[in-house]
Design an enzyme around this catalytic site. Structure first.
Site, PDB file in Angstrom:
ATOM      1  N   LEU A  95       0.890  -1.033   0.079  1.00 17.85           N
ATOM      2  CA  LEU A  95      -0.128  -0.040   0.005  1.00 17.85           C
ATOM      3  C   LEU A  95       0.757   1.097   0.151  1.00 17.85           C
ATOM      4  O   LEU A  95       1.618   1.293   0.684  1.00 17.85           O
ATOM      5  CB  LEU A  95      -0.759   0.063   1.320  1.00 17.85           C
ATOM      6  N   ASP A  96       0.746   1.938  -1.087  1.00 16.59           N
ATOM      7  CA  ASP A  96       1.856   2.982  -1.103  1.00 16.59           C
ATOM      8  C   ASP A  96       1.835   4.292   0.126  1.00 16.59           C
ATOM      9  O   ASP A  96       0.662   4.163   0.970  1.00 16.59           O
ATOM     10  CB  ASP A  96       1.318   3.916  -2.514  1.00 16.59           C
ATOM     11  N   ARG A  97       2.940   4.631   0.017  1.00 16.20           N
ATOM     12  CA  ARG A  97       3.178   5.673   1.338  1.00 16.20           C
ATOM     13  C   ARG A  97       2.175   6.527   1.438  1.00 16.20           C
ATOM     14  O   ARG A  97       1.606   6.951   2.667  1.00 16.20           O
ATOM     15  CB  ARG A  97       4.547   6.180   1.202  1.00 16.20           C
TER      16      ARG A  97
END
Length: 182
Positions: free
Chosen positions: A44-46
């Site tokens: 899950l992207d930053r």
């Protein structure tokens, strides 16, 4: 027995336990989770928030993360602009991205959800409307939801993963986690 952890990943946290290759220290999963032997099942992207699953079971991790299993992932997406029938239909049919046509998404416009405040808050512009979508995909390309909404002229402002397969975020506050039955 396998362990499965549901974690509500806050904005700005990396989906890994260590931060390698940067001069500054960024928050990682180790800031929140002290359970030995578990690893994220997918990413899950930053700059995205919400449900991240962690497990110590390699087969389960593969079933969750590998696109060949087409596990549905549902997102609550705040977009800049008004989603009309045409843009929603484009998402439902699949969107052409640089790396090819996406699989069709299930998408609908929703009322603004009752979520935790984001830190930092989403920027608001008085002259540009925004709205919320519930969007489900069955593949996992890099930054796919953001690229899909941008491709139909609706840039993503906030992205919260709400569900992965049968597992749902429900009442977990940002930064909290709990064990789940496998």
């Amino acid at each position: 027995m396998s362990q499965l952890i549901l974690f509500n990943k806050p904005f700005g946290v990396l989906s890994q336990f260590t931060d390698r290759g940067t001069q500054t220290t960024r928050p990682t999963l180790s800031t929140y989770i002290d359970v030995p032997g578990v690893y994220p099942a997918g990413r899950l992207d930053r700059d995205s928030e919400g449900l991240l699953l962690l497990t110590d079971d390699g087969k389960l991790q593969s079933r969750i993360a590998d696109p060949k299993y087409k596990m549905p992932k549902t997102y609550l997406v705040q977009i800049e602009g008004e989603a009309d029938v045409g843009s929603l239909d484009q998402l439902r049919q699949g969107v052409r991205l640089k790396d090819g046509l996406t699989r069709p998404a299930d998408v609908q416009r929703i009322d603004p959800p009752d979520l935790w405040p984001r830190d930092p808050p989403v920027r608001y512009r008085k002259t540009v409307p925004d709205c919320w979508l519930q969007l489900t995909i069955r593949e996992g390309r890099n930054r796919q939801v953001r690229r899909m909404t941008a491709a139909v002229g609706l840039p993503t402002l906030r992205l919260v993963r709400w569900r992965i397969g049968e597992w749902i975020l429900d009442d977990l506050s940002s930064g909290e986690w709990r064990k789940a039955p496998v």
